[in-house]
Design a protein around this motif. Structure first.
Motif: not given
Length: 354
Positions: A192-221
């Motif tokens: 995963e190549i995120a944007g500025i980590d301090a921004l809520p929008l970046t945090q939301d995008r990363s949280d959504g990505f992690a949540e969706a990956l968890s549904n198929c048993g995966e995670e960001v390496d």
């Protein structure tokens, strides 16, 4: 500083059928109610859908203030607002100069209030900093349409229209899971190549990505964070490639920084992975067409255009007939669809240049 006013004398309206309706949760709405006054028999009752809201109505003055166009997506936001206003002969647009200075933007809104405009469409450079002045406008009887960056009080806007940052992550992660299943990838390496980590929008995008990956048993390496710029995208993508000798899927949050990300891939001669982007730039869509990118997830720059349309409806006392309750909703969240080779032609018209 205010740009010159866009204004035309009333003339017969042609019907305009504009693609890209509003998504509320998962429901699509494309407003239209009759512009004719209710008959005496129907007084006090909601009008039924009957004619297009694009027909000529009462002339209204709508003010727009947005960010400085120092990023492809932000430039598209500004142009979408101006272009949308030009489609309506009954809109008198007051457009302020784009700025990243919250103090200057507050002054712009103060000017709009003093002028007594009929509605204000505002993408705040800082939602919290612009909250008080937006509340002043609302208290003065001027409806405010809040675009993309939320105010810190629900009383600061009549309507808020947003892209779905969390939904972007969910869409990217769900598509990654689909790729893993379709290509039977064992023990996939996901980056995963995120944007500025301090921004809520970046945090939301990363949280959504992690949540969706968890549904198929995966995670960001492997994860790095850039700064929404070409230079930072290239630097962080280079760091990522050095840290991970083999990758199966990469999601980059932002297609503007994706120009640098793609350069890093090309410089390293790495293309063994599925490359997913975010936002919907023309570069990304051309790469998809050319087979150099798997997909991108939209974050619509048409939010400001939708804001102009909503402000017009509100100022003219109209509603949205595709809803049972036709009044313009207080909060609208746009969809975050995945663009692939199968549907890129449907989205190319609304892409933005990085």
């Amino acid at each position: 500083m205010l740009h010159s006013t866009i204004h035309r004398s009333p003339s017969p309206r042609r019907l305009l059928i504009t693609a890209g309706a509003f998504a509320i949760a998962t429901a699509l709405v494309a407003g239209c109610t009759s512009n004719e006054p209710a008959s005496s028999d129907d007084e006090g009752e909601q009008q039924a859908a009957g004619s297009s809201n694009d027909e000529m109505g009462e002339e209204v003055t709508i003010a727009w203030s947005g960010p400085e166009a120092d990023h492809g997506w932000l430039a598209a936001i500004n142009s979408s607002a101006l272009d949308e206003a030009e489609k309506y002969d009954d809109i008198n647009l007051r457009a302020a100069e784009g700025t990243n200075d919250a103090s200057l933007q507050i002054q712009q809104v103060e000017t709009f209030i003093n002028e007594g405009v009929d509605a204000i469409v505002l993408l705040p450079t800082d939602g919290a900093a612009l909250t008080d002045i937006a509340m002043e406008a609302m208290d003065a009887g001027i409806p405010v349409v809040n675009v993309d960056r939320e105010f810190s009080s629900p009383f600061a806007a009549r309507t808020t229209i947003l892209g779905d940052n969390y939904g972007m992550g969910v869409s990217a992660g769900t598509y990654a899971c689909q790729l893993i299943e379709e290509h039977d990838i064992d023990d996939p390496v996901i980056a995963e190549i995120a944007g500025i980590d301090a921004l809520p929008l970046t945090q939301d995008r990363s949280d959504g990505f992690a949540e969706a990956l968890s549904n198929c048993g995966e995670e960001v390496d492997n994860r790095v964070a850039a700064e929404f710029t070409v230079e930072s995208g290239e630097a962080e993508a280079s760091n990522l490639l050095q840290a991970a000798p083999e990758i199966d899927i990469i999601w980059n949050h932002d297609d503007d920084q994706g120009v640098g990300v793609k350069a890093a891939f090309d410089n390293a001669g790495r293309d063994e992975f599925f490359f997913i982007g975010g936002a919907g730039s023309c570069n990304a869509m051309r790469w998809i067409e050319d087979g150099e990118m798997e997909a991108t997830v939209l974050y619509p720059p048409t939010q400001a255009a939708d804001g102009i349309r909503l402000a017009r409806l509100i100022a003219q006392g109209k509603g949205m007939s595709d809803l049972v309750q036709v009044a313009v909703p207080r909060r609208i969240v746009l969809d975050a669809p995945v663009v692939t080779a199968d549907n890129v032609d449907q989205h190319m018209e609304r892409c933005f240049e990085s």
